[in-house]
Write an enzyme that holds these catalytic residues in place. Structure first.
Site, mmCIF file in Angstrom:
data_model
loop_
_atom_site.group_PDB
_atom_site.id
_atom_site.type_symbol
_atom_site.label_atom_id
_atom_site.label_comp_id
_atom_site.label_asym_id
_atom_site.label_seq_id
_atom_site.Cartn_x
_atom_site.Cartn_y
_atom_site.Cartn_z
ATOM 1 N N SER A 106 6.611 17.421 -40.677
ATOM 2 C CA SER A 106 5.898 17.587 -39.577
ATOM 3 C C SER A 106 6.475 17.885 -38.235
ATOM 4 C CB SER A 106 4.587 16.854 -39.769
ATOM 5 O OG SER A 106 3.585 17.499 -40.733
ATOM 6 N N ALA A 170 -2.966 18.532 -55.023
ATOM 7 C CA ALA A 170 -3.135 17.720 -56.129
ATOM 8 C C ALA A 170 -2.358 18.232 -57.265
ATOM 9 C CB ALA A 170 -4.770 17.841 -56.662
ATOM 10 N N TYR A 206 -6.399 15.820 -38.281
ATOM 11 C CA TYR A 206 -5.190 16.381 -38.467
ATOM 12 C C TYR A 206 -5.136 17.510 -39.623
ATOM 13 C CZ TYR A 206 0.065 16.344 -38.989
ATOM 14 O OH TYR A 206 1.299 16.847 -38.992
ATOM 15 N N SER A 207 -4.720 18.754 -39.256
ATOM 16 C CA SER A 207 -4.711 19.700 -40.196
ATOM 17 C C SER A 207 -3.517 20.827 -40.161
ATOM 18 C CB SER A 207 -5.955 20.678 -39.816
ATOM 19 O OG SER A 207 -6.107 21.868 -40.652
ATOM 20 N N ASN A 208 -2.844 20.794 -41.199
ATOM 21 C CA ASN A 208 -1.641 21.866 -41.259
ATOM 22 C C ASN A 208 -1.797 23.206 -41.034
ATOM 23 O OD1 ASN A 208 0.701 19.571 -42.063
ATOM 24 N ND2 ASN A 208 -0.898 19.311 -43.583
ATOM 25 N N GLY A 354 7.241 13.039 -39.590
ATOM 26 C CA GLY A 354 6.943 13.958 -40.691
ATOM 27 C C GLY A 354 7.025 13.433 -42.106
#
Length: 400
Positions: A106, A170, A206-208, A354
């Site tokens: 990240s 997952a 937090y969101s990619n 990251g």
């Protein structure tokens, strides 16, 4: 892949089993070499050196169970010092290369945000304009509307957009999925199939997904690929010789590097996934490869005003609070693609960090020129006693 950062909750590495297995492997290597020599220098203790960073790296290997660790530290005198510990290859016991390449995870977000803010400085993007202006009709879903989400909210994680990694990771430890090439739109569609986390501007998460959209915005505004824009506007501009955005289908690392390891299931064997990972699922949020030294150079140049104008840098450094339940480092705040973290010796350090399969990095720089980056060769764990140890070592390096 995360900031510090935060991995998807569905992807975990069992820290205690990892520690026991790696410790056992290192012990076997030591026994095998005892009659004919010594462990490689990178894995040997720093007898009597008194160096806090080197000793901290050795603890990450010995106590937390990471196969290898490496660091680059820029002191108050401006000199860069490199350190290594552990082994680059659990099978051969090879040395950890000094300033070796790792997947930077990240930290990519800071590069992407830098390009967006350069476009702001050029008058091509407005931070407080809705995403809809640049990507019309693209951001739609349950409680999701591109007319209500601003560019700023993407960069500071206040958009409320669900994180696609929480819904696709997952099964990612499987061999086939690790080799899958993901189009950015596929990542976005995965996120938009789920309900918004909150109304834009009313919370923080937090969101990619935010940075996939930021990458798509860069491509739409410039008419050029994101990888090219990051390379031309950032990497080449400040001479990051060992940093690159992997090409389509590129799974290996190009330069000298320690191998990255992953535990597919708690208690399972460590897998070498260095050459068996397509990082496209990270894209604008986490695809870059770099070194500790290059990460220091990037964040130092960024905070030193060499990549952004004064107004844009001020916007980047305007931070918002992170909820206490976000499992972040205490006191951390988020700006636009960067974080601020309080130091134990006073003041703030700026960076990102990251985590991605195979590697974890923690890094930060100070306004007076100090810098530190630490990388370990496995995905960090969720166990509280281990989670922040690499970050704590960054603090030690900056405050010693």
């Amino acid at each position: 892949m995360s900031d510090r950062s935060r991995r998807p909750a569905s992807v975990r590495v069992g820290s205690r089993p990892l520690k026991r297995r790696v410790t056992a492997v290192v012990a076997v290597l030591a026994a095998a070499l005892a009659a004919g020599g010594a462990l490689p220098a990178a894995a040997a203790p720093a007898a009597g050196s008194g160096d806090a960073v080197r000793q901290g790296l050795e603890r990450l290997v010995r106590e937390d169970g990471y196969p290898g660790a490496l660091a680059a530290v820029v002191g108050g005198d401006g000199r860069t010092r490199h350190h290594t510990a552990g082994v680059a290859d659990l099978r051969t016991g090879a040395k950890v290369p000094v300033d070796g390449q790792v997947r930077a995870g990240s930290n990519t977000k800071a590069f992407t945000a830098t390009v967006v803010l350069q476009l702001v400085g050029e008058g091509k993007v407005d931070l407080d304009a809705p995403v809809e202006r640049y990507l019309p009709g693209l951001v739609r879903g349950d409680g999701i509307d591109g007319n209500r989400i601003t560019v700023r909210q993407l960069l500071q994680h206040t958009s409320g957009l669900p994180d696609y990694t929480a819904h696709m990771m997952a099964d990612y430890s499987g061999e086939a999925s690790r080799h899958t090439y993901y189009q950015p739109r596929t990542l976005l569609d995965t996120a938009l199939a789920h309900k918004a986390l909150f109304a834009p501007g009313t919370g923080w998460a937090y969101s990619n997904t935010n940075y996939v959209l930021a990458g798509l915005l860069v491509e739409k505004v410039t008419g050029r690929p994101l990888a090219e824009q990051i390379t031309r506007r950032v990497i080449d501009r400040i001479g990051l010789r060992h940093t690159y955005f992997p090409g389509v289908g590129e799974e290996d690392l190009r330069g000298r590097h320690p191998k990255g390891y992953h535990e597919a299931r708690p208690g399972g064997p460590l897998q070498d996934i260095t050459r068996r990972l397509d990082p496209s699922w990270g894209w604008a949020a986490g695809q870059l490869v770099s070194t500790p030294g290059d990460l220091n150079r990037f964040f130092s140049a960024l905070m030193g005003g060499k990549l952004l104008g004064a107004a844009e840098l001020a916007q980047m450094r305007t931070t918002v609070a992170v909820p206490e339940d976000a499992a972040m480092h205490p006191g951390i705040r988020f700006g636009l693609g960067v974080t601020s973290t309080p130091l134990s010796c006073g003041g703030l350090a700026w960076g990102h960090g990251g985590s991605i399969f195979g590697y974890t990095t923690r890094n930060a720089v100070t306004d007076d020129g100090r810098a530190a980056a630490v990388a370990v060769t496995a995905l960090g764990t969720h166990m509280p006693e281990y989670r922040d140890n690499a970050q704590k070592l960054v603090d030690t390096a900056l405050c010693r």
